[in-house]
Design a protein around this motif. Structure first.
Motif, PDB file in Angstrom:
ATOM      1  N   ILE A  51       0.846  -1.197   0.000  1.00 54.77           N
ATOM      2  CA  ILE A  51       0.000   0.000   0.000  1.00 54.77           C
ATOM      3  C   ILE A  51       0.884   1.250   0.000  1.00 54.77           C
ATOM      4  O   ILE A  51       0.662   2.180  -0.781  1.00 54.77           O
ATOM      5  N   ALA A  52       1.872   1.270   0.875  1.00 52.99           N
ATOM      6  CA  ALA A  52       2.755   2.439   0.967  1.00 52.99           C
ATOM      7  C   ALA A  52       3.488   2.668  -0.351  1.00 52.99           C
ATOM      8  O   ALA A  52       3.627   3.815  -0.805  1.00 52.99           O
ATOM      9  N   GLN A  53       3.944   1.592  -0.980  1.00 53.90           N
ATOM     10  CA  GLN A  53       4.660   1.719  -2.249  1.00 53.90           C
ATOM     11  C   GLN A  53       3.742   2.279  -3.334  1.00 53.90           C
ATOM     12  O   GLN A  53       4.130   3.167  -4.096  1.00 53.90           O
ATOM     13  N   ILE A  54       2.523   1.773  -3.397  1.00 55.03           N
ATOM     14  CA  ILE A  54       1.581   2.236  -4.412  1.00 55.03           C
ATOM     15  C   ILE A  54       1.234   3.702  -4.193  1.00 55.03           C
ATOM     16  O   ILE A  54       1.229   4.505  -5.136  1.00 55.03           O
ATOM     17  N   VAL A  55       0.958   4.079  -2.957  1.00 51.79           N
ATOM     18  CA  VAL A  55       0.612   5.477  -2.659  1.00 51.79           C
ATOM     19  C   VAL A  55       1.798   6.395  -2.971  1.00 51.79           C
ATOM     20  O   VAL A  55       1.631   7.456  -3.584  1.00 51.79           O
ATOM     21  N   ALA A  56       2.997   5.979  -2.590  1.00 48.80           N
ATOM     22  CA  ALA A  56       4.183   6.812  -2.838  1.00 48.80           C
ATOM     23  C   ALA A  56       4.419   7.002  -4.334  1.00 48.80           C
ATOM     24  O   ALA A  56       4.699   8.119  -4.790  1.00 48.80           O
ATOM     25  N   GLU A  57       4.313   5.932  -5.088  1.00 51.27           N
ATOM     26  CA  GLU A  57       4.530   6.028  -6.534  1.00 51.27           C
ATOM     27  C   GLU A  57       3.442   6.880  -7.186  1.00 51.27           C
ATOM     28  O   GLU A  57       3.727   7.721  -8.049  1.00 51.27           O
ATOM     29  N   ASN A  58       2.210   6.699  -6.763  1.00 53.09           N
ATOM     30  CA  ASN A  58       1.113   7.492  -7.297  1.00 53.09           C
ATOM     31  C   ASN A  58       1.296   8.962  -6.953  1.00 53.09           C
ATOM     32  O   ASN A  58       1.079   9.835  -7.791  1.00 53.09           O
ATOM     33  N   LEU A  59       1.714   9.233  -5.725  1.00 53.43           N
ATOM     34  CA  LEU A  59       1.961  10.608  -5.302  1.00 53.43           C
ATOM     35  C   LEU A  59       3.025  11.249  -6.192  1.00 53.43           C
ATOM     36  O   LEU A  59       2.853  12.370  -6.671  1.00 53.43           O
TER      37      LEU A  59
END
Length: 89
Positions: A51-59
């Motif tokens: 989740i953190a990786q996906i949110v960070a990349e999306n951000l």
């Protein structure tokens, strides 16, 4: 905005999927509660990291898109990302 998820993220989720199958197999084999919970905890930790990786990349992608469009105020996007992370817990 459509988002193209990198293969690395998909691979991470496939590993989590395998871990969940492993937990089910452990339950079917009658493994101890302690062993099952330990594996479920590992699944949760892996999921949290995904989740953190996906949110960070999306951000990162959203900020780049906003800046390319001339908007330098990305505070709203960062706030939304933080809210997503908080909501996921």
């Amino acid at each position: 905005m459509d988002y193209n998820y990198p293969d690395e993220m998909k691979t991470r989720l496939r590993k989590i999927e395998g871990q969940v199958r492993g937990v089910l197999r452990m339950m079917e084999e009658g493994k101890s509660c302690k062993e099952v919970v330990a594996q479920m905890s590992a699944v949760r930790n892996a999921s949290d990291k995904a989740i953190a990786q996906i949110v960070a990349e999306n951000l990162h992608q959203c900020i780049l898109a906003e800046q390319a469009g001339g908007n330098q105020d990305t505070q709203k996007i960062v706030k939304e990302a933080v809210e997503l992370l908080v909501k996921s817990h």
